[in-house]
Design a protein around this motif. Structure first.
Motif, PDB file in Angstrom:
ATOM      1  N   LEU A   1      27.060  24.844  18.608  1.00  0.00           N
ATOM      2  CA  LEU A   1      26.262  24.295  17.508  1.00  0.00           C
ATOM      3  C   LEU A   1      25.734  22.907  17.854  1.00  0.00           C
ATOM      4  N   ALA A   2      26.568  22.100  18.520  1.00  0.00           N
ATOM      5  CA  ALA A   2      26.137  20.759  18.926  1.00  0.00           C
ATOM      6  C   ALA A   2      25.011  20.822  19.940  1.00  0.00           C
ATOM      7  N   ALA A   3      24.934  21.930  20.688  1.00  0.00           N
ATOM      8  CA  ALA A   3      23.861  22.126  21.669  1.00  0.00           C
ATOM      9  C   ALA A   3      22.602  22.699  21.027  1.00  0.00           C
ATOM     10  N   GLY A   4      22.633  22.884  19.700  1.00  0.00           N
ATOM     11  CA  GLY A   4      21.452  23.354  18.985  1.00  0.00           C
ATOM     12  C   GLY A   4      21.285  24.858  18.963  1.00  0.00           C
ATOM     13  N   LEU A   5      22.354  25.596  19.227  1.00  0.00           N
ATOM     14  CA  LEU A   5      22.291  27.055  19.286  1.00  0.00           C
ATOM     15  C   LEU A   5      22.786  27.680  17.981  1.00  0.00           C
TER      16      LEU A   5
ATOM     17  N   ARG B   1      34.935  37.464  10.666  1.00  0.00           N
ATOM     18  CA  ARG B   1      34.832  37.221   9.224  1.00  0.00           C
ATOM     19  C   ARG B   1      35.659  36.005   8.801  1.00  0.00           C
ATOM     20  N   SER B   2      36.861  35.867   9.393  1.00  0.00           N
ATOM     21  CA  SER B   2      37.723  34.753   9.005  1.00  0.00           C
ATOM     22  C   SER B   2      37.133  33.410   9.427  1.00  0.00           C
TER      23      SER B   2
ATOM     24  N   ALA C   1      40.470  28.484  19.325  1.00  0.00           N
ATOM     25  CA  ALA C   1      39.639  28.497  20.532  1.00  0.00           C
ATOM     26  C   ALA C   1      38.196  28.861  20.197  1.00  0.00           C
ATOM     27  N   ALA C   2      38.029  29.829  19.306  1.00  0.00           N
ATOM     28  CA  ALA C   2      36.682  30.227  18.897  1.00  0.00           C
ATOM     29  C   ALA C   2      35.970  29.084  18.193  1.00  0.00           C
ATOM     30  N   SER C   3      36.685  28.357  17.341  1.00  0.00           N
ATOM     31  CA  SER C   3      36.089  27.243  16.611  1.00  0.00           C
ATOM     32  C   SER C   3      35.640  26.140  17.560  1.00  0.00           C
ATOM     33  N   ILE C   4      36.455  25.856  18.572  1.00  0.00           N
ATOM     34  CA  ILE C   4      36.090  24.818  19.540  1.00  0.00           C
ATOM     35  C   ILE C   4      34.798  25.198  20.267  1.00  0.00           C
TER      36      ILE C   4
ATOM     37  N   LEU D   1      29.893  26.323  10.800  1.00  0.00           N
ATOM     38  CA  LEU D   1      31.250  26.818  10.598  1.00  0.00           C
ATOM     39  C   LEU D   1      32.178  25.653  10.266  1.00  0.00           C
ATOM     40  N   PRO D   2      33.246  25.911   9.507  1.00  0.00           N
ATOM     41  CA  PRO D   2      34.244  24.861   9.289  1.00  0.00           C
ATOM     42  C   PRO D   2      34.875  24.466  10.623  1.00  0.00           C
TER      43      PRO D   2
END
Length: 249
Positions: free
Chosen positions: A211-215, A233-234, A202-205, A115-116
């Motif tokens: 993602l950093a945990a490999g999930l 979607r956004s 908050a969702a991005s954080i 994700l961005p």
């Protein structure tokens, strides 16, 4: 954004294990459906698992394959019901009414393997403490609190906003691990702070921590929750399936 080809297989593996199916159940079903000339919505192509001790009936449509798990009487009742109908909560309620079917609902499933990144501004801080989550939940309608279920999501990241005396929790992004493979996401925003991009932040954080945990990321939202669907979607999540379930007994 689109998923990497291997991500769908990873997601299918996680859900197969979650539902007590063979690890390759979804992948094999999708392969059979692709090689067959039959209608992919044909109930005969559905994966099923009878569980007489189940306290719920669960239907899942995932990347073109479907599964139904519950007591044998539920599997029998659904034999002739197409997937498009079975994905509707009202259909499951009708099939299970005589066994006390109630609650839960139908949800859309979204997934992402990248994700961005959205960075908070300098005047915002992020807390991982539980007291801040409890304070935030106290600012929100009970229905919203129950749907998101922050207390059941073990990794929580609460965006704080400074006021005259102390920091106020305004939004929380959180996730819990599913089968050590998926990060099931949830976001809660205090009503006065909605429509300001704080839920997305908050969702991005939380997403990038997962993602950093490999999930691989999973977003599950009630099909009637237009706000949650739009946020998924956004953020860049890709549509992956539908999940419907009812409690029984």
């Amino acid at each position: 954004m689109t998923l990497e080809p291997t991500s769908a297989a990873i997601i299918q593996l996680a859900w197969a294990r979650h539902l007590g199916l063979d690890d390759h159940a979804f992948a094999n079903a999708a392969t059979r459906a692709a090689a067959s000339s039959s209608d992919p919505e044909d109930p005969a192509n559905r994966i099923t698992r009878a569980d007489e001790s189940a306290r719920s009936v669960v239907f899942l449509r995932l990347f073109g394959a479907s599964a139904l798990v519950g007591p044998q009487w539920a599997l029998d009742a659904a034999k002739a019901v197409p997937d498009t109908e079975l994905a509707q909560h009202v259909t499951l309620l009708t099939l299970t009414r005589s066994h006390g079917g109630h609650g839960l609902g139908s949800s859309a499933l979204f997934f992402a393997d990248d994700l961005p990144l959205r960075q908070p501004s300098d005047d915002l801080t992020v807390s991982q403490g539980n007291p801040e989550v409890i304070r935030l939940e106290g600012l929100c309608p009970p229905d919203d609190v129950n749907e998101v279920g922050l207390q059941g999501l073990e990794h929580r990241f609460t965006v704080m906003h400074p006021d005259d005396q102390n920091s106020t929790p305004v939004a929380c992004g959180a996730y819990s691990e599913v089968e050590g493979i998926l990060a099931n996401m949830g976001v809660l925003v205090a009503p006065p702070w909605r429509r300001r991009g704080l839920g997305t932040l908050a969702a991005s954080i939380a997403a990038h921590e997962a993602l950093a945990a490999g999930l691989t990321l999973q977003w599950k939202a009630d099909v009637s929750n237009t706000g949650a669907l739009a946020m998924a979607r956004s953020l860049g999540f890709a549509t992956g399936g539908l999940h419907a379930s009812v409690l029984i007994g």
